[in-house]
Design a protein around this motif. Sequence first.
Motif, short mmCIF file in Angstrom:
data_model
loop_
_atom_site.label_atom_id
_atom_site.label_comp_id
_atom_site.label_asym_id
_atom_site.label_seq_id
_atom_site.Cartn_x
_atom_site.Cartn_y
_atom_site.Cartn_z
N ASP A 154 43.32 30.09 40.42
CA ASP A 154 42.52 29.22 41.05
C ASP A 154 41.55 28.43 40.22
O ASP A 154 41.35 27.34 40.22
CB ASP A 154 41.75 30.24 42.09
CG ASP A 154 42.75 30.83 43.16
OD1 ASP A 154 43.18 30.13 43.75
OD2 ASP A 154 42.66 31.98 43.18
N MET A 161 31.92 31.17 42.91
CA MET A 161 32.34 32.21 42.05
C MET A 161 31.10 32.55 41.14
O MET A 161 31.12 32.44 40.00
CB MET A 161 33.23 31.60 41.25
CG MET A 161 34.55 32.62 40.59
SD MET A 161 35.38 33.76 41.89
CE MET A 161 35.83 32.65 43.00
N LYS A 206 42.63 35.65 40.03
CA LYS A 206 41.58 34.43 40.30
C LYS A 206 42.14 33.30 39.22
O LYS A 206 41.76 32.21 39.16
CB LYS A 206 40.33 34.70 39.95
CG LYS A 206 39.60 35.49 41.20
CD LYS A 206 39.73 35.19 42.51
CE LYS A 206 39.49 33.72 42.93
NZ LYS A 206 40.16 33.54 44.17
N ILE A 227 36.21 34.65 34.83
CA ILE A 227 36.74 35.50 35.95
C ILE A 227 36.64 36.88 35.42
O ILE A 227 36.94 37.13 34.35
CB ILE A 227 37.70 34.98 36.64
CG1 ILE A 227 38.58 34.46 35.53
CG2 ILE A 227 37.47 33.84 37.59
CD1 ILE A 227 40.24 34.42 36.08
N PHE A 245 34.58 25.40 43.01
CA PHE A 245 35.07 26.84 42.91
C PHE A 245 34.12 27.45 41.98
O PHE A 245 33.77 28.46 42.09
CB PHE A 245 36.22 26.84 41.79
CG PHE A 245 36.98 28.24 41.35
CD1 PHE A 245 37.56 28.79 42.24
CD2 PHE A 245 36.63 28.45 40.15
CE1 PHE A 245 37.77 29.90 41.65
CE2 PHE A 245 37.15 29.63 39.52
CZ PHE A 245 37.88 30.63 40.43
#
Length: 698
Positions: A167, A197, A164, A159, A193
Amino acid sequence: MPTQKTFGTDRGAGDELHQNAPAKADADARLTTNQGIPVSDNQNQLKSGDRGPVLLEDFVLREKIFHFDHERIPERIVHARGSAAHGYFELYESLADITKADLFQRAGEKTPLFTRFSTVAGGAGSIDTPRDVRGFAVKFYTQEGNWDLVGNNIPVFFIQDAIKFPDLVHAVKMEADRGYPQAASAHDTFWDFISLMPESTHMIMWAMSDRTIPRSFATMEGFGVHTFRMVNAKGKSSFVKFHWKPKLGLQSTIWDEAVKIAGADQDYQRRDLFERIERGDFPEWELGLQVFDEEFAESFEFDVLDPTKIIPEEVVPLRMVGRMVLDRWPDNFFAETEQAAYCPANIVPGIDFTNDPLLQGRLFSYLDTQKSRLGTSNFHQLPINAPKCPMMNFQRDGMMQMGLPKGRANYEPNSLNEAGELTGPRESTARGFRTFETQDIANQSGDKLRLRAESFADHYSQARLFFRSLHEAEQAHLASALVFELSRVSLVHVRKRVLANLVNVDPDLAARVADGLAMAVPAASAAAVQPQDLDLSPALRIIHGPRQHDSLEGRCVGIVIADGTDGVDLDAVVDAVTAAKAKPFVIAPKVGGAKLKGGKMRVADGQLAGSPSVLFDAVAIVLSAEAADLMTKEAAAVQFVMDAFGHLKAIGASEGAQALLDKAGVEPDEGVTGLDDAFIEAASQRFFEREPNLRTLA
Ligand code: HDD
């Protein structure tokens, strides 16, 4: 009234314990409570009568059980499973040209350090060999304070923004309702997820590659991930990326092997680190710096503040500046490894942060987590966390204060001495840490905004660069890992979304994975920036890359013997392996040993059924024809050879062993040799050409 009996000290259950105990080193050493009160009986509770009830006044029992009940501390939220060792960093040459950091000034100087390796997703008791990123955290105890370089064995991250992180971690850890899977990314929530992403795509390429199933901590790279700064005595700043390069080169396992190691030895990597240090084969890494200036940062096609991007070594070569050697195992796992508190905010004068938004979030998180994990703001006083240079300030009190600050002054400035002069530790403008002030590309500020910089928007070009730079065997492993993981994803829309992202990375990769799932290739997902073809980076490969390790040094060779083995053959293999600086490990059906030809007993290091070939880098089968015949009916022996072959390892065999090789399906190739020099040569490699004939790869 029954007579009072005292068991343990002179008779009863305790007696046996005492008889078996080794001779006392110190005859005067007395067992005491935590209050120092000598204990007379550590075998029996205080009871009313010899059959109870137990008396509440037994403070010896109560204290002991109370302490035991509180032995555990919260495990790390991520990176809970880890192993660490002490060692040192030795500087090759002064880096005064780029940094004033004290540890980088004097060539040859050694700085003590403590390094912890970890997996990310599993709990503290999970296995050592899941497919997972490995943490690579180094605490340097410098003369100007502790510097923690808290990195991973992969140079990018999932990320771009720390908001984030919770998460990401929730998604990869066991699922919230069912409490599984443990230490595995192959499940719905993780891929759900990830599919949503796109910025994680580059990291996913690394995570599905052989990097996440390393052979040993000693054979993996480490990276600081973010762009940091170095600042020299004149106040000039350079950007820097930190790399650790293993002396033993990059070595990984085969996925099937990693899965089987998990069953054979849950502590495979922890044990490996311990045993290397025990036998004096100290794991070693070189520290390499990628140093660049603002001009380069401006011209580079990706944002140097974006932690999902690398700067290829071919573009900015590494400057090798020193080496890290791990040469001492912790005395106590809990006190050191478990209580070690790493924090990227621990930085020393001469090194500084950049505005990388992931790094900035980390600077808050670690200090906060230490308070929750170690229970007090005084965790820095634990020996493993305390600096090894003078530490003075006026912070006081707090839970579990271990120090004994003396005197009246607990504030600064103060002038409590008779002469009325300022006393005590004062701030130092000359030597104190000063944040780098100049406005440059990595330090621009503006309006308060919650948005992602446009310069972070290309999520696919470097993922493509990574995939296309790999050796074809590694590409096949990566594609197969994606097939395996997505096959464990039950939500079809998630699989499709991942495939759509993969089309942007490489249409051929997407087609291979789709085929492995028996699914159609979807249209590419919408990309914020169309991916571009970059110059390939051979430095990213393991196989035939610049860090392939072509020697037997540091490897372990399993040698199977049985009754009737020729001792001359056996000694020759053991000697050759030892001469090549590798570890021989002799395996027999019974650990007590085997009766060699001529009748001499040879003790084994391990029992055949408990020492499968997945634990070794190469194997030698030194058997007589009679023993080999018998072993064709022994599943552990057949599986030993079959797995060694299937995991692409060299197999050196005596002539007599042929029946066993045949039963295990071994086909002749360059990796199947006699017990001569050809075996030693072959044993330092894996035979990837063998693989397409052995298993279906995507
Ligand atoms: Fe982290 C532990 C590495 C992003 C929050 N992290 C932890 C450890 C390593 C890393 C090696 C274990 C240290 C040890 O051995 O004790 N983490 C990374 C890297 C990252 C990263 C290389 C990205 C480049 N981490 C990251 C973010 C956050 C955290 C974005 C939160 C915003 N990490 C933590 C933590 C941990 C931690 C929750 C858990 C235990 C601890 O810190 O001491 O604070």
